[in-house]
Motif scaffolding. Structure first.
Motif: not given
Length: 383
Positions: A62-64, A154-159, A192-193, A197-204
């Motif tokens: 989605a971010a890309i 990713i262009d974070w400003d565009l995002l 931002d990144a 990354m938080a959305s995909g930080a699957l533990p452990p």
């Protein structure tokens, strides 16, 4: 395939688009290239996406999409998926499912041992020996390589400021509450990144990500699909392409690897059809309320309670098109971390084929959009 693409384009030319088209992407690791194939097919069918929402690998895709202009999006998606899969050796296709499954599991084992370049790498020191409370003690892999990968694609400003609204979900480790990071709406924030990354930080496996003093894990722990959030924040008539990587329904398992695969399907499918059924039930109830309100005398319209009830019953139409990846016989419980180039390409092609098949029956969707009705569709034949 050429005939399917032609059918897709022809159908799309007659598909009237509502106020908003949303792409909703479930989590599922290596299966995420299926979503990239879906997006490419939608673009080829001239269906412009106004909003993307994702969990885990869905958040990355989605971010890309949101962070690139339309003409660069598929190129950037391909660059990401080529980068995380090309390093594994490519085996010839074998007609025997058992041998194909062995090679599939071998590739997944290689990922477990050595990680994925540009995504995550194994820690040299086991987490049991890490200093308590540090990321080194909280995960088996280091996800910091993903920062450079996302920043390059990713262009974070565009995002954040561009035309496509982005929403990604994560879980607060301490409170256990689900939270969406959104570039629009009353709780909009700059993404931002770290948020991806938080959305995909699957533990452990992967460590929690710190954002503004709070720590977050993969949103799939609570809900692996952002469909409910998208519907709750709907601002106009909407067409939703809900792309799931795990089916809720499947066959009874016959081996222990089937058990692993089936458990993961049930856990991460997030009951997409249940959400759709609840949506239909709620819409039906609101329709009854509106019918009752229409029978009231005109002088009661100004009554505060009647006005409040009318506001609760007000709604926009929504049509949810479900596109669900259904695994091949040789794909076992490790399918979400088997990052081989061949399998990625097959998933990508499957996503494109699902859109093509759906669009050959798009007259059902068209009728609902024109009539302003609400419905959920799964138009792809089950395998």
């Amino acid at each position: 395939m050429a005939e399917a693409q032609s059918a897709t384009s022809a159908a799309a030319r007659t598909l009237p688009l509502p106020d908003e088209v949303a792409l909703v992407l479930q989590g599922g690791g290596a299966l995420g290239s299926y979503q990239a194939g879906v997006y490419q097919a939608l673009g080829e069918a001239a269906i412009a996406v106004d909003r993307v929402a994702g969990i885990s690998i869905g958040a990355v895709n989605a971010a890309i999409i949101a962070g690139n202009p339309p003409e660069r999006r598929c190129e950037r998606l391909k660059q990401f998926w080529d980068g995380v899969t090309a390093w594994l050796p490519s085996f010839p296709i074998w007609p025997d499912d058992n041998l194909r499954e062995f090679l599939h599991e071998w590739s997944a084992g290689h990922v477990a041992m050595f990680g994925v370049p540009g995504f995550f790498t194994p820690r040299l020191v086991p987490p049991m020996l890490g200093a308590p409370g540090t990321p080194q003690a909280l995960s088996f892999y280091d996800s910091s390589p993903l920062v450079e990968t996302l920043d390059a694609l990713i262009d974070w400003d565009l995002l954040n400021d561009g035309p496509v609204r982005l929403s990604v979900g994560a879980v607060d480790v301490e409170s256990g509450n689900f939270e969406y990071f959104d570039t629009r709406g009353p709780k909009a924030r700059r993404i931002d990144a770290r948020h991806i990354m938080a959305s995909g930080a699957l533990p452990p496996g992967l460590p929690p990500i710190e954002i503004d003093g709070r720590w977050y894990w993969d949103g799939g722990i609570v809900s692996n699909t952002p469909l409910s959030y998208v519907l709750d924040t709907q601002v106009g008539d909407m067409l939703v392409f809900q792309v799931d990587l795990f089916p809720a329904a499947s066959t009874f398992p016959h081996t222990i690897m089937d058990v692993v695969a089936r458990e993961k399907e049930i856990r991460f499918s997030s009951r997409t059809r249940q959400v759709s059924d609840q949506l239909m039930k709620l819409r039906g109830e609101r329709e009854v309320i509106r019918k009752v309100l229409a029978k009231l005398p005109p002088d009661m319209a100004a009554d505060p309670d009647v006005a409040c009830l009318a506001e609760l019953a007000r709604e926009y139409s929504v049509n949810v098109v479900q596109l669900i990846y259904r695994a091949n016989a040789w794909e076992g419980g490790s399918r979400d971390y088997e990052f081989s180039a061949r399998t990625m390409a097959e998933h990508w092609a499957a996503g494109k084929a699902a859109v093509a098949e759906t669009m050959t029956r798009s007259e059902l969707i068209t009728r609902n959009i024109v009539d302003g009705k609400t419905a959920a569709f799964d138009l792809v034949n089950n395998r």
